[in-house]
Enzyme design. Structure first.
Site, PDB file in Angstrom:
ATOM      1  CG  LEU A 214     -27.247 -34.339 -30.859  1.00  0.00           C
ATOM      2  CD1 LEU A 214     -26.456 -34.228 -29.826  1.00  0.00           C
ATOM      3  CD2 LEU A 214     -26.695 -34.518 -32.278  1.00  0.00           C
ATOM      4  N   PRO A 215     -28.597 -38.073 -33.313  1.00  0.00           N
ATOM      5  CG  PRO A 215     -27.694 -39.320 -34.424  1.00  0.00           C
ATOM      6  CD  PRO A 215     -27.352 -37.967 -33.653  1.00  0.00           C
TER       7      PRO A 215
ATOM      8  CE  LYS B 256     -40.019 -40.364 -31.643  1.00  0.00           C
ATOM      9  NZ  LYS B 256     -41.217 -39.986 -33.002  1.00  0.00           N
TER      10      LYS B 256
ATOM     11  CE  LYS C 115     -33.403 -43.346 -32.018  1.00  0.00           C
ATOM     12  NZ  LYS C 115     -33.209 -41.790 -32.261  1.00  0.00           N
TER      13      LYS C 115
HETATM   14  P1  NAD Z   1     -30.327 -37.534 -38.783  1.00  0.00           P
HETATM   15  O1  NAD Z   1     -28.822 -38.616 -38.634  1.00  0.00           O
HETATM   16  O2  NAD Z   1     -30.363 -36.770 -39.812  1.00  0.00           O
HETATM   17  O3  NAD Z   1     -29.088 -36.361 -37.899  1.00  0.00           O
HETATM   18  C1  NAD Z   1     -28.587 -36.124 -36.979  1.00  0.00           C
HETATM   19  C2  NAD Z   1     -27.209 -34.687 -37.381  1.00  0.00           C
HETATM   20  O4  NAD Z   1     -26.144 -35.116 -35.726  1.00  0.00           O
HETATM   21  C3  NAD Z   1     -26.598 -35.541 -38.278  1.00  0.00           C
HETATM   22  O5  NAD Z   1     -26.833 -33.693 -38.936  1.00  0.00           O
HETATM   23  C4  NAD Z   1     -25.229 -35.405 -37.525  1.00  0.00           C
HETATM   24  O6  NAD Z   1     -24.315 -35.312 -38.157  1.00  0.00           O
HETATM   25  C5  NAD Z   1     -25.084 -34.627 -36.408  1.00  0.00           C
HETATM   26  N1  NAD Z   1     -24.560 -35.546 -34.837  1.00  0.00           N
HETATM   27  C6  NAD Z   1     -24.149 -36.739 -34.891  1.00  0.00           C
HETATM   28  N2  NAD Z   1     -23.188 -36.907 -33.856  1.00  0.00           N
HETATM   29  C7  NAD Z   1     -23.007 -35.682 -33.535  1.00  0.00           C
HETATM   30  C8  NAD Z   1     -22.027 -35.022 -32.824  1.00  0.00           C
HETATM   31  N3  NAD Z   1     -20.886 -36.198 -31.892  1.00  0.00           N
HETATM   32  N4  NAD Z   1     -22.448 -33.702 -32.996  1.00  0.00           N
HETATM   33  C9  NAD Z   1     -22.926 -33.138 -33.220  1.00  0.00           C
HETATM   34  N5  NAD Z   1     -23.721 -33.143 -34.381  1.00  0.00           N
HETATM   35  C10 NAD Z   1     -23.817 -34.950 -34.437  1.00  0.00           C
HETATM   36  O7  NAD Z   1     -31.271 -37.744 -37.713  1.00  0.00           O
HETATM   37  P2  NAD Z   1     -32.540 -37.069 -37.984  1.00  0.00           P
HETATM   38  O8  NAD Z   1     -33.384 -37.909 -39.020  1.00  0.00           O
HETATM   39  O9  NAD Z   1     -32.752 -35.428 -37.839  1.00  0.00           O
HETATM   40  O10 NAD Z   1     -33.275 -37.469 -35.943  1.00  0.00           O
HETATM   41  C11 NAD Z   1     -32.261 -36.856 -35.591  1.00  0.00           C
HETATM   42  C12 NAD Z   1     -33.989 -37.139 -34.441  1.00  0.00           C
HETATM   43  O11 NAD Z   1     -34.958 -37.462 -34.008  1.00  0.00           O
HETATM   44  C13 NAD Z   1     -33.727 -38.692 -34.217  1.00  0.00           C
HETATM   45  O12 NAD Z   1     -32.999 -38.909 -32.406  1.00  0.00           O
HETATM   46  C14 NAD Z   1     -34.171 -39.370 -34.425  1.00  0.00           C
HETATM   47  O13 NAD Z   1     -35.024 -40.815 -34.088  1.00  0.00           O
HETATM   48  C15 NAD Z   1     -36.002 -38.648 -34.103  1.00  0.00           C
HETATM   49  N6  NAD Z   1     -36.754 -38.273 -34.874  1.00  0.00           N
HETATM   50  C16 NAD Z   1     -37.168 -37.909 -36.195  1.00  0.00           C
HETATM   51  C17 NAD Z   1     -37.838 -38.252 -36.633  1.00  0.00           C
HETATM   52  C18 NAD Z   1     -37.552 -38.227 -38.800  1.00  0.00           C
HETATM   53  O14 NAD Z   1     -38.363 -38.738 -39.103  1.00  0.00           O
HETATM   54  N7  NAD Z   1     -36.357 -37.961 -39.041  1.00  0.00           N
HETATM   55  C19 NAD Z   1     -39.115 -38.372 -36.843  1.00  0.00           C
HETATM   56  C20 NAD Z   1     -39.018 -37.808 -35.129  1.00  0.00           C
HETATM   57  C21 NAD Z   1     -38.023 -37.695 -34.578  1.00  0.00           C
END
Ligand code: NAD
Length: 298
Positions: free
Chosen positions: A67-68, A171, A240
């Site tokens: 999650l975000p 991280k 973040k």
């Molecule tokens: P994203 O924004 O693409 O996905 C987040 C998902 O969470 C969305 O589909 C959203 O609809 C869902 N969501 C939000 N609130 C919700 C709720 N209350 N209940 C259920 N679902 C909910 O984000 P991402 O890029 O997939 O990143 C996810 C996590 O991984 C973050 O913490 C990010 O910092 C970390 N991360 C991302 C990357 C990357 O390259 N994208 C790499 C490493 C770590």
């Protein structure tokens, strides 16, 4: 119920390919996302779509959160802990969260008989798809061991770095470094370009010299010089992480002027990008100030 069903909440850029890999590896996988479009995409990839986080908590043994933010992780975990009856055995927070809040959440979980470990990832969407993420894990050794098979599906390098919260601290600090070298590499490559040096040639030299980094080896060549800007990791999410890392450094009393400068610069540049911009677009406002794009000729 201990049939080993794995739940995954958060089917975004990262969670969607991770859930797909788990299902392909033979795990009975159930997933939930607040977005119905994300749930439909998961269902068409053969993943069983759940109706809510509570539904996941009732029907899964292990629950992965992708999650975000910590605010959302706390809210979703709270929804699961509030159900009547049995809750899943172990939560794995694979999001990039605030370490102190992870420690607090682990205590809330323990009061309800649920274990929690933090297992954030590095490697982006490309390695989320191939199952080659680096996974940095914080938690009790026996809890980590109990899900090592699940983590091995998602990552090619799984490292236990300490107790609960240590994964999230690692991280955030890693991503602080990533933001810092991206900002510095952008400045250096723009200066090389202004000097009349071809950016691709400059990066080739840097990449066999001491200035190399993930930015020079991957981000600039693949996402910036091509003009694709499609790494799948947003500038806002990286901001973040930088703020989490600064919080860790400040809480521990580590002098951090370089980190603070990088954080302030990142926040300023990001405020000049569209919402949702990819983190590799952070060069665009610098190019605007310079009056020339890295990719322009002459
Ligand atoms: P994203 O924004 O693409 O996905 C987040 C998902 O969470 C969305 O589909 C959203 O609809 C869902 N969501 C939000 N609130 C919700 C709720 N209350 N209940 C259920 N679902 C909910 O984000 P991402 O890029 O997939 O990143 C996810 C996590 O991984 C973050 O913490 C990010 O910092 C970390 N991360 C991302 C990357 C990357 O390259 N994208 C790499 C490493 C770590």
């Amino acid at each position: 119920m201990t049939d080993g069903t794995v739940g995954l909440i958060g089917l975004g850029n990262m969670g969607q390919p991770m859930a797909t890999l788990l299902a392909r590896a033979g795990y009975r996988t159930r997933a939930f996302d607040a977005s119905s479009a994300a749930l439909e995409a998961a269902a068409s990839a053969g993943i069983d779509a759940a109706s809510s986080a509570a539904d996941i908590a009732r029907t899964c043994e292990t629950v992965i959160l992708m999650l975000p933010s910590s605010d959302i992780v706390d809210a979703v975990a709270g929804e699961m802990l509030d159900i009547d009856g049995r809750v899943a055995t172990l939560f794995i927070d694979m999001s990039s969260s605030v370490p102190a809040r992870t420690v607090a959440l682990a205590e809330r979980c323990a009061a309800r008989g649920v274990r929690l470990i933090d297992a954030p990832v590095s490697g982006g969407v490309v390695r989320a798809r191939s199952g080659e993420l680096t996974i940095m894990v914080g938690g009790a050794e026996e809890d980590v061991q109990s899900v090592e098979d699940v983590l091995a599906v998602l990552g090619s390098r799984v490292v236990r770095v300490g107790e609960v919260g240590a994964g999230h601290a690692t991280k955030a600090l890693n991503n602080l470094l990533s933001a810092t070298h991206l900002l510095a590499t952008n400045e250096a490559v723009l200066a090389a370009r202004e000097f009349g040096i071809d950016p691709a040639v400059f990066l080739e030299v840097v990449n066999s010299s001491s200035g190399r980094s993930g930015s020079s080896e991957l981000k600039l060549p693949r996402y910036v010089l091509t003009g694709a800007f499609d790494s799948g990791f947003s500038a806002a999410l990286l901001e973040k992480d930088v703020n989490i890392a600064l919080g860790v450094e400040h809480a521990l009393g580590v002098p951090a002027p370089v980190s603070e400068a990088a954080g302030a610069r990142w926040a300023d540049l990001r405020s000049r990008l569209d919402e949702g911009a990819d983190h590799t677009e952070i060069i665009r406002p610098v190019e605007r100030d310079l009056g020339r794009e890295l990719r322009s000729h002459g």
